[in-house]
Design a protein around this motif. Structure first.
Motif, PDB file in Angstrom:
ATOM      1  N   ARG A   1       0.982  -1.327  -0.057  1.00 31.70           N
ATOM      2  CA  ARG A   1      -0.381   0.106   0.137  1.00 31.70           C
ATOM      3  C   ARG A   1       1.259   1.517  -0.197  1.00 31.70           C
ATOM      4  O   ARG A   1       1.670   1.126   0.325  1.00 31.70           O
ATOM      5  CB  ARG A   1      -1.085   0.229   1.006  1.00 31.70           C
TER       6      ARG A   1
ATOM      7  N   GLN B   1      -9.535   8.025  -3.234  1.00 29.53           N
ATOM      8  CA  GLN B   1     -10.311   7.201  -2.278  1.00 29.53           C
ATOM      9  C   GLN B   1      -9.805   5.378  -2.641  1.00 29.53           C
ATOM     10  O   GLN B   1      -9.992   4.812  -1.680  1.00 29.53           O
ATOM     11  CB  GLN B   1     -11.973   6.330  -2.970  1.00 29.53           C
ATOM     12  N   ASN B   2      -9.276   4.603  -2.960  1.00 30.85           N
ATOM     13  CA  ASN B   2      -8.791   3.442  -3.253  1.00 30.85           C
ATOM     14  C   ASN B   2      -6.929   3.295  -2.198  1.00 30.85           C
ATOM     15  O   ASN B   2      -6.947   2.752  -2.324  1.00 30.85           O
ATOM     16  CB  ASN B   2      -8.042   3.253  -4.747  1.00 30.85           C
TER      17      ASN B   2
ATOM     18  N   ASN C   1      -6.622   3.795   0.892  1.00 31.11           N
ATOM     19  CA  ASN C   1      -6.384   2.387   1.473  1.00 31.11           C
ATOM     20  C   ASN C   1      -6.817   0.974   1.409  1.00 31.11           C
ATOM     21  O   ASN C   1      -7.172  -0.041   1.693  1.00 31.11           O
ATOM     22  CB  ASN C   1      -7.252   3.489   2.834  1.00 31.11           C
ATOM     23  N   LYS C   2      -7.216   0.516   0.135  1.00 33.56           N
ATOM     24  CA  LYS C   2      -7.545  -0.466  -0.063  1.00 33.56           C
ATOM     25  C   LYS C   2      -6.942  -1.135  -1.443  1.00 33.56           C
ATOM     26  O   LYS C   2      -6.610  -2.651  -1.543  1.00 33.56           O
ATOM     27  CB  LYS C   2      -9.128  -0.145  -0.884  1.00 33.56           C
ATOM     28  N   VAL C   3      -5.765  -0.840  -1.689  1.00 34.12           N
ATOM     29  CA  VAL C   3      -5.656  -1.437  -3.099  1.00 34.12           C
ATOM     30  C   VAL C   3      -3.943  -1.005  -2.538  1.00 34.12           C
ATOM     31  O   VAL C   3      -3.746   0.242  -2.737  1.00 34.12           O
ATOM     32  CB  VAL C   3      -5.396  -0.584  -4.558  1.00 34.12           C
TER      33      VAL C   3
ATOM     34  N   THR D   1      -0.715  -0.060  -4.395  1.00 33.63           N
ATOM     35  CA  THR D   1      -0.299   0.390  -6.085  1.00 33.63           C
ATOM     36  C   THR D   1       1.115   0.398  -5.627  1.00 33.63           C
ATOM     37  O   THR D   1       1.820   0.550  -6.995  1.00 33.63           O
ATOM     38  CB  THR D   1      -0.921   1.801  -6.060  1.00 33.63           C
TER      39      THR D   1
END
Length: 138
Positions: A21, A28-29, A31-33, A35
């Motif tokens: 991360r 918005q991504n 904290n989720k994806v 990258t």
């Protein structure tokens, strides 16, 4: 195979990528994806690099190289994995490319007589200018 120079190319099996991360752009991504890319290249054990290039690479890499001789490049400049992968690979290729150029040996030279005269003349002018600044006691 990844071409670095005309003589040096790295095998795909010499590079290891892991995704983490990233801080930074992501919207918005963020904290989720995962990258951000961590690219690892074992320079010390690489059969593709000559010994002289390995030594220069060790000096150039600095903190990016571990004690074991593994170069770790983290790329999190962009929002997508693909662009971060390309960025990390480009930075590794640039680093190895810099290490392939052997520095020219420095030949010690002496200052010319004219340059010594110019330096002394400038010191005299500066000294005269500063001596006028002080308060005079007569």
């Amino acid at each position: 195979m990844i071409a670095v120079t005309d003589q040096i190319s790295l095998g795909d099996d010499e590079l290891q990528e892991s995704f983490v991360r990233a801080s930074g752009p992501g919207g918005q991504n963020v904290n989720k994806v995962a990258t951000a890319v961590q690219l690892r290249f074992d320079a010390a054990a690489s059969p593709s690099l000559p010994e002289a290039v390995k030594e220069r690479l060790r000096r150039l890499a600095g903190r990016r190289m571990t004690v074991e001789g593994i170069i770790v490049i983290t790329a999190n400049r962009f929002r997508t994995q693909e662009r971060n992968r390309a960025d990390a690979l480009a930075r590794l290729i640039e680093l190895i490319g810099q290490a392939t150029h052997a520095p020219r040996p420095r030949r010690p030279t002496r200052p010319t007589f004219a340059s010594k005269q110019r330096r002394l003349e400038a010191k005299k002018r500066r000294s005269a200018r500063k001596s006028l600044r002080g308060e005079r006691f007569h």
